[in-house]
Motif scaffolding. Sequence first.
Motif, PDB file in Angstrom:
ATOM      1  N   TYR A 155      24.599 -58.161   3.883  1.00 26.22           N
ATOM      2  CA  TYR A 155      24.340 -58.950   2.682  1.00 26.22           C
ATOM      3  C   TYR A 155      25.449 -58.750   1.641  1.00 26.22           C
ATOM      4  N   THR A 156      25.780 -57.468   1.357  1.00 25.93           N
ATOM      5  CA  THR A 156      26.840 -57.196   0.374  1.00 25.93           C
ATOM      6  C   THR A 156      28.124 -57.926   0.791  1.00 25.93           C
ATOM      7  N   SER A 157      28.431 -57.863   2.083  1.00 30.80           N
ATOM      8  CA  SER A 157      29.678 -58.471   2.561  1.00 30.80           C
ATOM      9  C   SER A 157      29.609 -59.988   2.526  1.00 30.80           C
TER      10      SER A 157
ATOM     11  N   ILE B 140      31.499 -55.900  -5.877  1.00 31.65           N
ATOM     12  CA  ILE B 140      30.079 -56.108  -5.567  1.00 31.65           C
ATOM     13  C   ILE B 140      29.485 -54.816  -5.023  1.00 31.65           C
ATOM     14  N   VAL B 141      28.327 -54.436  -5.562  1.00 28.25           N
ATOM     15  CA  VAL B 141      27.642 -53.239  -5.051  1.00 28.25           C
ATOM     16  C   VAL B 141      26.126 -53.454  -5.090  1.00 28.25           C
ATOM     17  N   GLY B 142      25.411 -52.705  -4.270  1.00 33.76           N
ATOM     18  CA  GLY B 142      23.957 -52.714  -4.339  1.00 33.76           C
ATOM     19  C   GLY B 142      23.497 -51.793  -5.456  1.00 33.76           C
ATOM     20  N   LYS B 143      22.260 -51.993  -5.923  1.00 32.57           N
ATOM     21  CA  LYS B 143      21.772 -51.253  -7.101  1.00 32.57           C
ATOM     22  C   LYS B 143      21.709 -49.743  -6.864  1.00 32.57           C
ATOM     23  N   ASP B 144      21.646 -49.318  -5.587  1.00 30.21           N
ATOM     24  CA  ASP B 144      21.556 -47.887  -5.311  1.00 30.21           C
ATOM     25  C   ASP B 144      22.835 -47.139  -5.653  1.00 30.21           C
TER      26      ASP B 144
ATOM     27  N   HIS C 122      23.673 -56.093  -6.979  1.00 29.11           N
ATOM     28  CA  HIS C 122      22.589 -56.870  -6.361  1.00 29.11           C
ATOM     29  C   HIS C 122      21.410 -55.970  -5.997  1.00 29.11           C
ATOM     30  N   GLY C 123      20.265 -56.623  -5.734  1.00 22.73           N
ATOM     31  CA  GLY C 123      19.065 -55.883  -5.332  1.00 22.73           C
ATOM     32  C   GLY C 123      19.098 -55.609  -3.839  1.00 22.73           C
ATOM     33  N   TRP C 124      17.970 -55.253  -3.291  1.00 22.94           N
ATOM     34  CA  TRP C 124      17.909 -54.878  -1.883  1.00 22.94           C
ATOM     35  C   TRP C 124      17.206 -55.922  -1.055  1.00 22.94           C
ATOM     36  N   TRP C 125      17.521 -55.928   0.209  1.00 21.36           N
ATOM     37  CA  TRP C 125      16.676 -56.597   1.183  1.00 21.36           C
ATOM     38  C   TRP C 125      15.623 -55.587   1.593  1.00 21.36           C
ATOM     39  N   THR C 126      14.365 -56.012   1.515  1.00 24.71           N
ATOM     40  CA  THR C 126      13.286 -55.111   1.890  1.00 24.71           C
ATOM     41  C   THR C 126      12.537 -55.703   3.079  1.00 24.71           C
TER      42      THR C 126
ATOM     43  N   ALA D  86      38.437 -44.494  -4.643  1.00 22.67           N
ATOM     44  CA  ALA D  86      39.884 -44.752  -4.743  1.00 22.67           C
ATOM     45  C   ALA D  86      40.343 -45.840  -3.789  1.00 22.67           C
ATOM     46  N   ASN D  87      39.524 -46.193  -2.787  1.00 20.68           N
ATOM     47  CA  ASN D  87      39.977 -47.199  -1.817  1.00 20.68           C
ATOM     48  C   ASN D  87      40.375 -48.502  -2.492  1.00 20.68           C
ATOM     49  N   TYR D  88      39.695 -48.794  -3.621  1.00 24.29           N
ATOM     50  CA  TYR D  88      39.950 -50.077  -4.275  1.00 24.29           C
ATOM     51  C   TYR D  88      41.376 -50.154  -4.832  1.00 24.29           C
TER      52      TYR D  88
ATOM     53  N   VAL E 110      33.393 -36.823  -1.623  1.00 23.08           N
ATOM     54  CA  VAL E 110      33.482 -38.093  -0.898  1.00 23.08           C
ATOM     55  C   VAL E 110      33.464 -39.324  -1.812  1.00 23.08           C
ATOM     56  N   TRP E 111      32.823 -39.215  -2.975  1.00 27.73           N
ATOM     57  CA  TRP E 111      32.792 -40.407  -3.843  1.00 27.73           C
ATOM     58  C   TRP E 111      34.129 -40.666  -4.548  1.00 27.73           C
ATOM     59  N   ILE E 112      34.875 -39.585  -4.918  1.00 25.10           N
ATOM     60  CA  ILE E 112      36.215 -39.819  -5.505  1.00 25.10           C
ATOM     61  C   ILE E 112      37.083 -40.466  -4.438  1.00 25.10           C
TER      62      ILE E 112
ATOM     63  N   ILE F 238      32.632 -49.630   0.538  1.00 19.51           N
ATOM     64  CA  ILE F 238      32.994 -49.297   1.919  1.00 19.51           C
ATOM     65  C   ILE F 238      31.786 -48.601   2.531  1.00 19.51           C
ATOM     66  N   TYR F 239      31.512 -48.920   3.785  1.00 14.71           N
ATOM     67  CA  TYR F 239      30.221 -48.550   4.384  1.00 14.71           C
ATOM     68  C   TYR F 239      30.272 -47.211   5.093  1.00 14.71           C
ATOM     69  N   TYR F 240      29.206 -46.425   4.921  1.00 22.62           N
ATOM     70  CA  TYR F 240      29.105 -45.156   5.647  1.00 22.62           C
ATOM     71  C   TYR F 240      29.001 -45.453   7.133  1.00 22.62           C
TER      72      TYR F 240
ATOM     73  N   LYS G 242      12.946 -50.803   1.091  1.00 22.03           N
ATOM     74  CA  LYS G 242      14.364 -51.032   1.372  1.00 22.03           C
ATOM     75  C   LYS G 242      14.638 -50.908   2.864  1.00 22.03           C
ATOM     76  N   ILE G 243      15.389 -51.856   3.386  1.00 22.89           N
ATOM     77  CA  ILE G 243      15.754 -51.769   4.801  1.00 22.89           C
ATOM     78  C   ILE G 243      16.865 -50.739   4.920  1.00 22.89           C
ATOM     79  N   SER G 244      16.604 -49.705   5.673  1.00 24.10           N
ATOM     80  CA  SER G 244      17.647 -48.696   5.837  1.00 24.10           C
ATOM     81  C   SER G 244      17.380 -47.918   7.100  1.00 24.10           C
TER      82      SER G 244
HETATM   83  N1  MSP Z   1      29.776 -45.436   1.189  1.00 19.65           N
HETATM   84  C1  MSP Z   1      29.014 -45.770   0.052  1.00 19.65           C
HETATM   85  C2  MSP Z   1      29.781 -46.747  -0.819  1.00 19.65           C
HETATM   86  C3  MSP Z   1      31.119 -46.296  -1.269  1.00 19.65           C
HETATM   87  S1  MSP Z   1      31.968 -47.532  -2.162  1.00 19.65           S
HETATM   88  C4  MSP Z   1      33.217 -46.786  -2.878  1.00 19.65           C
HETATM   89  C5  MSP Z   1      27.687 -46.386   0.477  1.00 19.65           C
HETATM   90  N2  MSP Z   1      27.612 -46.878   1.679  1.00 19.65           N
HETATM   91  S2  MSP Z   1      26.299 -47.553   2.339  1.00 19.65           S
HETATM   92  O1  MSP Z   1      26.677 -47.863   3.674  1.00 19.65           O
HETATM   93  O2  MSP Z   1      25.182 -46.681   2.185  1.00 19.65           O
HETATM   94  O3  MSP Z   1      25.949 -48.815   1.509  1.00 19.65           O
HETATM   95  C6  MSP Z   1      26.880 -49.795   1.231  1.00 19.65           C
HETATM   96  C7  MSP Z   1      26.280 -51.018   0.582  1.00 19.65           C
HETATM   97  O4  MSP Z   1      25.231 -51.553   1.380  1.00 19.65           O
HETATM   98  C8  MSP Z   1      25.698 -50.753  -0.790  1.00 19.65           C
HETATM   99  O5  MSP Z   1      26.108 -51.777  -1.689  1.00 19.65           O
HETATM  100  C9  MSP Z   1      24.220 -50.839  -0.566  1.00 19.65           C
HETATM  101  O6  MSP Z   1      23.527 -51.274  -1.697  1.00 19.65           O
HETATM  102  C10 MSP Z   1      24.173 -51.884   0.539  1.00 19.65           C
HETATM  103  N3  MSP Z   1      22.894 -51.823   1.184  1.00 19.65           N
HETATM  104  C11 MSP Z   1      22.438 -50.874   2.056  1.00 19.65           C
HETATM  105  N4  MSP Z   1      21.123 -51.168   2.337  1.00 19.65           N
HETATM  106  C12 MSP Z   1      20.734 -52.271   1.657  1.00 19.65           C
HETATM  107  C13 MSP Z   1      19.625 -53.118   1.701  1.00 19.65           C
HETATM  108  N5  MSP Z   1      18.547 -52.843   2.393  1.00 19.65           N
HETATM  109  N6  MSP Z   1      19.699 -54.299   1.028  1.00 19.65           N
HETATM  110  C14 MSP Z   1      20.848 -54.718   0.395  1.00 19.65           C
HETATM  111  N7  MSP Z   1      21.902 -53.942   0.352  1.00 19.65           N
HETATM  112  C15 MSP Z   1      21.783 -52.590   0.696  1.00 19.65           C
HETATM  113  O7  MSP Z   1      26.778 -46.416  -0.345  1.00 19.65           O
END
Ligand code: MSP
Length: 795
Positions: A40-42, A300-304, A331-335, A256-258, A250-252, A27-29, A340-342
């Motif tokens: 990508y994850t989605s 599915i989760v990213g490596k971070d 999975h790895g990251w999109w850079t 738990a959402n799953y 926040v991580w617990i 779930i996304y911040y 890393k794209i962030s």
């Molecule tokens: N909220 C937590 C996840 C909680 S799950 C119980 C979180 N959120 S996030 O918004 O930071 O990231 C969510 C997902 O997006 C992660 O799988 C993360 O790896 C993915 N990505 C964020 N940036 C990314 C890239 N640049 N490339 C690929 N995926 C990456 O972590």
Amino acid sequence: MSENTTAKSLAEITPKPEKPLFITTPIYYVNGDPHVGHLYTSLLADSYTRFARLREIPMFFLSGIDEHGQKVGQSAAEKNIEPKAWCDIMNDNFLKFFENVSICPDRFIRTTDKDHEEAVFAVWNKLKANDDIYKGKYEGWYCLSDEAFVPELNVQDVTDPVTGKVTKMTIDSNRPVEWLVEENYMFRLSKYQQPLLDWIDANPTCIVPEFRRNEIYNFVKSGLNDISVSRKSVKWGIPVPDDPSHTIYVWIDALANYITAAGYPGDIVHLDEQHQICQSKTKITGLSVTKPVWPADIQIVGKDIIKFHAIYWPAFLLALNLPVYKKLVVHGWWTKDRMKISKSAGNQFEIPDELKIIGGPFAVDAFRYILLKESNISIDCDYSLNVVKSIVNADLADQYGNLLLRCTAAAINPAQIVPVPPPSVLDAKYHNLVEVPAEAPANSPLTLEDLKLIAKINSTAALVDAAMWELDTQAAIGAICSLNSVTNGYVQTNEPWKLAKQLKDKPDNAEIQTKLSTILYLMIEAVRVASTLLLPFMPSAAAYSLDRLAIPAENRTVQHCHFGVAQPGTKIDGKRDPLFPKILETEAAPKAQPAKPKPAKGGKNASEEDKQAALDQSFAMCKFQMIKLTDCKKHPDADKLIVCTAHLSETETSTLVTGLIPHYQPEDLEGRVVCSVVNLKPKKMMGIEGHVMLLAATDKVSGKCILLQPPEGSQIGDRIYPTGFTLAEGWKEGDVATAQKATTQEAAEVPKGRFEKVVNGFKVETELPKFYGKPLVTSRGPIKIEGICDGSEFH
Ligand code: MSP
């Protein structure tokens, strides 16, 4: 004898699972807008879900947003809004974003949903009742960006090269940490060390790729400490039952959402209106289930965020006496520029801008296809305009789009129907044919070429199926591309347009009629199967193609992905508009319409000539030459960057900042003469300005990156150019004396867009780097790139 002994038909495809499948994304911040990483994850989950439904397997796909915690609370405070009101805005943004890119979860969960709050209370109470949670004190580092407690060992000092300021950062994500002293509740993670090792031992595919599983196994084996699971100073979150001065970590809450979605703590969930689902015109109805069944089949989760999902989450589940998920896919990251794209790195790009560059009615589909084809979960993937252009132009415009146009074009298919081939072509024995016989059957209208295409049509679905269960979208799309490429070859060899022309002159010639209808029927079947298999990746474009071929909805399943399904005589839709306009060689400006082709001039296509001239001109603007590298060292602030002095001539030096780690270390570059481009617009990377770029190629299969190999005896300043290219007035190829001179068009600083246009023409063929098919050379001989497979790109 068979050419294709390992090919499988639909009859041998993986059996269907017994229960509906359950797939999740993180779930996304909501501290920022969705970006390509979230997408990508989605997309991985969405394409998997769509594929399972194409196989008529019921699925539940869960995604959502992570609303609580200090980070989101701070974002709301910065905007002067109440956290919940901020989350409501962001929820709408995420939902709209998902809908726009055709991602359709069955539930889009929010951590502020009522049932989730109840599930989190239940989780806490159960852990507490089992004595897995106790009161303690945390004194240590905290990383706000990661919302993670960081052990001392994982903290390092990082000096800003400009200001000299020293900041403490976590080595996990290279983000700042702060010192925290707090009374906390702790979870007895240490107690679960052995159960975790037993779980990993007993489940060889519980974490994939395998190297990630090994990493986690070794980490757990080296010992686990108890972890903090509450925050006292954070107010935006779910309060600890019976002790509201603490907020549940926040991580617990998030993990738990799953199980919330699966009905925890009860065992029944009703998906009623209060739970959001995404509305999209490409949503597949009918095969969703209203209740996912725990355990999840794929998370599915990213490596971070692997540590949270591969250690904490299974430990919580074991403590709750619940089964652990079946498979965690990491999975790895999109850079971008290998970083890393962030939001925090500031290298995000706007997805709407990318869609404008792609253009045409199916830009979203093309973008989905690019991300899923270019990536491989085991490695990081670098995003560039070059990648976008080459995939759109080659795969989508030249191959797939062109095939659809050809089999529906009035010039080849004047009757505008699925043609009627001789009855023997439709014989059921061809429905499962995957092995090509040595010779074409006697007295059959089918040639050996026809049988090869039929075998390819019949064997593609099984390849896509096998790849998709491993979430290898690259291999799945690769198998479809291979079908398209074989079909294109078949069309080129058979030249149906010539037959159509002959038939126009001799309408009663039965032989030509039979030949043309057979060829056209095969082409339509190939495009139909490719389109059906493309539905998970490009839901709108593929459905549009199937509409054009008049394929009924009930025939759009994997079970129909074999030869002989299209109904001869059905009326088709022969519109001329291209599915995917090519991205032109002009600046990658947003475009709405594809450009009209220019008229031919003097027997040669004028647009081809213009194009070549424009390309040569772009190449000539760039100064490609040999340089020597010295003083190579790691960038003080970025693990993946190397900084070097670049010697451009005996007297001139410049700075190179390159992201070649892990493929090269500084010592591998020291003293080397390498191929480069030296007059690009300077670019700052983590505070250091680079003026020079190296030329390297990335193997499209293994992902390894190799520097271009200069010819023997190369010297600083040797110019690099494509064979047959005019370097300067009076220049003769191979002339060493004038080879060092500048070209007439060389620019002082080449803008990025101009350079990307040049890069777009770079490809590896037979271990030679080429610019639009012309090998790169210096006056001392050819440049090589050994050990990199054909079709790989260099950059
Ligand atoms: N909220 C937590 C996840 C909680 S799950 C119980 C979180 N959120 S996030 O918004 O930071 O990231 C969510 C997902 O997006 C992660 O799988 C993360 O790896 C993915 N990505 C964020 N940036 C990314 C890239 N640049 N490339 C690929 N995926 C990456 O972590």
